[in-house]
Design a protein around this motif. Structure first.
Motif, PDB file in Angstrom:
ATOM      1  N   ASN A  96     -57.045 -24.423 -31.192  1.00 56.33           N
ATOM      2  CA  ASN A  96     -56.490 -23.275 -32.077  1.00 56.33           C
ATOM      3  C   ASN A  96     -57.230 -21.911 -31.503  1.00 56.33           C
ATOM      4  N   PRO A  97     -56.589 -21.443 -30.612  1.00 54.75           N
ATOM      5  CA  PRO A  97     -57.275 -20.098 -30.079  1.00 54.75           C
ATOM      6  C   PRO A  97     -57.328 -18.998 -31.027  1.00 54.75           C
ATOM      7  N   GLU A  98     -56.522 -18.728 -32.025  1.00 54.31           N
ATOM      8  CA  GLU A  98     -56.546 -17.622 -33.016  1.00 54.31           C
ATOM      9  C   GLU A  98     -57.752 -18.018 -34.016  1.00 54.31           C
ATOM     10  N   GLN A  99     -57.832 -19.549 -34.442  1.00 54.10           N
ATOM     11  CA  GLN A  99     -58.869 -19.846 -35.337  1.00 54.10           C
ATOM     12  C   GLN A  99     -60.198 -19.523 -34.725  1.00 54.10           C
ATOM     13  N   TYR A 100     -60.284 -19.843 -33.423  1.00 55.57           N
ATOM     14  CA  TYR A 100     -61.471 -19.754 -32.688  1.00 55.57           C
ATOM     15  C   TYR A 100     -61.952 -18.368 -32.484  1.00 55.57           C
ATOM     16  N   LYS A 101     -60.929 -17.527 -32.082  1.00 53.61           N
ATOM     17  CA  LYS A 101     -61.332 -16.042 -32.185  1.00 53.61           C
ATOM     18  C   LYS A 101     -61.681 -15.673 -33.399  1.00 53.61           C
ATOM     19  N   LYS A 102     -61.060 -16.068 -34.568  1.00 56.29           N
ATOM     20  CA  LYS A 102     -61.663 -15.518 -35.843  1.00 56.29           C
ATOM     21  C   LYS A 102     -63.076 -16.069 -36.179  1.00 56.29           C
ATOM     22  N   THR A 103     -63.539 -17.152 -35.914  1.00 56.70           N
ATOM     23  CA  THR A 103     -64.707 -17.680 -36.028  1.00 56.70           C
ATOM     24  C   THR A 103     -65.599 -16.839 -35.356  1.00 56.70           C
ATOM     25  N   VAL A 104     -65.421 -16.529 -34.049  1.00 57.76           N
ATOM     26  CA  VAL A 104     -66.393 -15.781 -33.129  1.00 57.76           C
ATOM     27  C   VAL A 104     -66.720 -14.304 -34.039  1.00 57.76           C
ATOM     28  N   ILE A 105     -65.477 -13.684 -34.247  1.00 56.34           N
ATOM     29  CA  ILE A 105     -65.566 -12.508 -34.942  1.00 56.34           C
ATOM     30  C   ILE A 105     -66.313 -12.440 -36.041  1.00 56.34           C
ATOM     31  N   ASP A 106     -66.171 -13.465 -36.905  1.00 57.76           N
ATOM     32  CA  ASP A 106     -66.552 -13.773 -38.265  1.00 57.76           C
ATOM     33  C   ASP A 106     -68.132 -13.947 -38.120  1.00 57.76           C
ATOM     34  N   PHE A 107     -68.514 -14.576 -37.161  1.00 53.62           N
ATOM     35  CA  PHE A 107     -69.839 -15.116 -36.944  1.00 53.62           C
ATOM     36  C   PHE A 107     -70.707 -13.786 -36.328  1.00 53.62           C
ATOM     37  N   SER A 108     -70.135 -12.999 -35.699  1.00 53.27           N
ATOM     38  CA  SER A 108     -70.563 -11.808 -34.886  1.00 53.27           C
ATOM     39  C   SER A 108     -70.698 -10.919 -36.103  1.00 53.27           C
ATOM     40  N   GLU A 109     -69.898 -10.696 -37.111  1.00 50.46           N
ATOM     41  CA  GLU A 109     -69.963  -9.605 -38.173  1.00 50.46           C
ATOM     42  C   GLU A 109     -71.216 -10.273 -39.011  1.00 50.46           C
ATOM     43  N   TYR A 110     -71.127 -11.391 -39.082  1.00 49.10           N
ATOM     44  CA  TYR A 110     -72.322 -12.125 -40.047  1.00 49.10           C
ATOM     45  C   TYR A 110     -73.473 -11.591 -39.458  1.00 49.10           C
ATOM     46  N   TYR A 111     -73.931 -11.866 -38.103  1.00 49.73           N
ATOM     47  CA  TYR A 111     -75.170 -11.517 -37.546  1.00 49.73           C
ATOM     48  C   TYR A 111     -75.659 -10.064 -37.630  1.00 49.73           C
ATOM     49  N   ASN A 112     -74.499  -8.912 -37.589  1.00 48.11           N
ATOM     50  CA  ASN A 112     -74.845  -7.685 -37.495  1.00 48.11           C
ATOM     51  C   ASN A 112     -74.904  -7.178 -39.021  1.00 48.11           C
ATOM     52  N   TRP A 113     -74.233  -7.944 -39.930  1.00 52.16           N
ATOM     53  CA  TRP A 113     -74.650  -7.826 -41.483  1.00 52.16           C
ATOM     54  C   TRP A 113     -75.804  -8.028 -41.688  1.00 52.16           C
ATOM     55  N   LEU A 114     -76.432  -9.269 -41.238  1.00 53.92           N
ATOM     56  CA  LEU A 114     -78.019  -9.676 -41.812  1.00 53.92           C
ATOM     57  C   LEU A 114     -78.805  -8.541 -41.115  1.00 53.92           C
ATOM     58  N   LYS A 115     -78.553  -8.129 -39.781  1.00 54.35           N
ATOM     59  CA  LYS A 115     -79.540  -7.105 -39.302  1.00 54.35           C
ATOM     60  C   LYS A 115     -79.709  -6.080 -39.948  1.00 54.35           C
ATOM     61  N   GLU A 116     -78.620  -5.540 -40.555  1.00 55.69           N
ATOM     62  CA  GLU A 116     -78.340  -4.385 -41.343  1.00 55.69           C
ATOM     63  C   GLU A 116     -79.041  -4.409 -42.604  1.00 55.69           C
ATOM     64  N   LEU A 117     -79.030  -5.594 -43.365  1.00 57.06           N
ATOM     65  CA  LEU A 117     -79.449  -5.955 -44.664  1.00 57.06           C
ATOM     66  C   LEU A 117     -81.100  -6.239 -44.198  1.00 57.06           C
ATOM     67  N   GLN A 118     -81.351  -6.659 -43.276  1.00 57.21           N
ATOM     68  CA  GLN A 118     -82.771  -6.802 -43.034  1.00 57.21           C
ATOM     69  C   GLN A 118     -83.523  -5.646 -43.222  1.00 57.21           C
ATOM     70  N   THR A 119     -83.113  -4.271 -42.895  1.00 62.36           N
ATOM     71  CA  THR A 119     -83.765  -3.099 -42.830  1.00 62.36           C
ATOM     72  C   THR A 119     -83.582  -2.361 -44.368  1.00 62.36           C
ATOM     73  N   THR A 120     -82.472  -2.868 -45.267  1.00 63.29           N
ATOM     74  CA  THR A 120     -82.180  -2.195 -46.232  1.00 63.29           C
ATOM     75  C   THR A 120     -83.400  -2.217 -47.331  1.00 63.29           C
ATOM     76  N   PRO A 121     -84.089  -3.265 -47.592  1.00 64.67           N
ATOM     77  CA  PRO A 121     -85.028  -3.855 -48.409  1.00 64.67           C
ATOM     78  C   PRO A 121     -86.260  -2.756 -48.374  1.00 64.67           C
ATOM     79  N   LYS A 122     -86.515  -2.617 -46.904  1.00 69.21           N
ATOM     80  CA  LYS A 122     -87.681  -1.612 -46.466  1.00 69.21           C
ATOM     81  C   LYS A 122     -87.489  -0.271 -46.785  1.00 69.21           C
ATOM     82  N   LYS A 123     -86.270   0.041 -47.057  1.00 72.52           N
ATOM     83  CA  LYS A 123     -85.703   1.621 -47.434  1.00 72.52           C
ATOM     84  C   LYS A 123     -85.848   1.887 -48.908  1.00 72.52           C
ATOM     85  N   LYS A 124     -86.087   0.882 -49.560  1.00 70.28           N
ATOM     86  CA  LYS A 124     -86.041   0.947 -51.155  1.00 70.28           C
ATOM     87  C   LYS A 124     -87.464   1.048 -51.804  1.00 70.28           C
TER      88      LYS A 124
END
Length: 218
Positions: A96-124
């Motif tokens: 299922n190419p389209e579902q596969y593509k969505k999974t890759v994008i979602d997982f990539s966005e998840y990783y980058n979101w976590l990296k952003e979240l990692q720095t947020t508590p230190k600023k507060k």
């Protein structure tokens, strides 16, 4: 990041609200993703019926479930290509190419979101005892109504004001205003927390409205 719900972010947000050690949970999740995307498959007793969709013993000590993801042999390459170059080379033999593509994008966005979240508590300097959803509800009861604006635009502005991630702010925004079935924002727990927040006598009208809203979901 797009405005469709990301299942990885949604699942992690639920666990983040439960944990007593958010820093560990965030850092561990990032490490688990980096380990997962730089290692090979661990075969299980199940065989693959379609390339890229086989079953492997890729379990992880993380919130995300590695065993539900496609084979690392192609997934990790796609993860690298998308994060490094913004593209995904879809193979013709994918189930299922389209579902596969969505999974890759979602997982990539998840990783980058976590990296952003990692720095947020230190600023507060001061960490609020309110959850993300409770903060949005508090603004609503104080009179903020942005329904005349698109959720994406309003969500981005609110996220910057409250120093919260924009994805969950945009996703939660439509659920702030009215009680509805399976509403994950206007829950009994969140409304009861706001009653405590507005316990000052100057907020009697707000407390009365919250009490009424609570009764309608019990």
């Amino acid at each position: 990041m797009n405005n469709t719900p990301n299942p990885f972010i949604e699942a992690f947000t639920i666990e983040l609200e439960k944990t007593k050690n958010s820093i560990f949970l965030i850092e561990n999740e990032i490490k688990q993703i980096e380990t997962f995307t730089s290692s090979n498959d661990t075969p299980s007793m199940f065989s693959s019926l379609a390339a890229g969709m086989g079953r492997y013993d890729n379990s992880t000590n993380s919130v995300f479930d590695g065993s539900t993801l496609p084979s690392k042999s192609i997934f990790n390459k796609s993860f690298f290509e998308y994060n490094a170059f913004g593209k995904i080379d879809l193979k013709s033999n994918l189930f299922n190419p389209e579902q596969y593509k969505k999974t890759v994008i979602d997982f990539s966005e998840y990783y980058n979101w976590l990296k952003e979240l990692q720095t947020t508590p230190k600023k507060k300097k001061v960490i609020s005892s309110l959850s993300h959803k409770q903060k949005m509800l508090a603004l609503h009861y104080l009179g903020l109504d942005v329904r005349q604006y698109a959720d994406v635009k309003a969500g981005n502005v609110i996220a910057q004001i409250l120093d919260l991630d924009s994805h969950n702010t945009r996703t939660n925004l439509p659920s702030v205003y009215f009680n509805s079935k399976d509403n994950k924002v206007r829950t009994k727990q969140n409304l009861e927390r706001l009653l405590t927040l507005f316990e000052d006598n100057d907020f009697e009208e707000i407390k009365a409205q919250i009490t009424t809203d609570l009764q309608s979901i019990k």
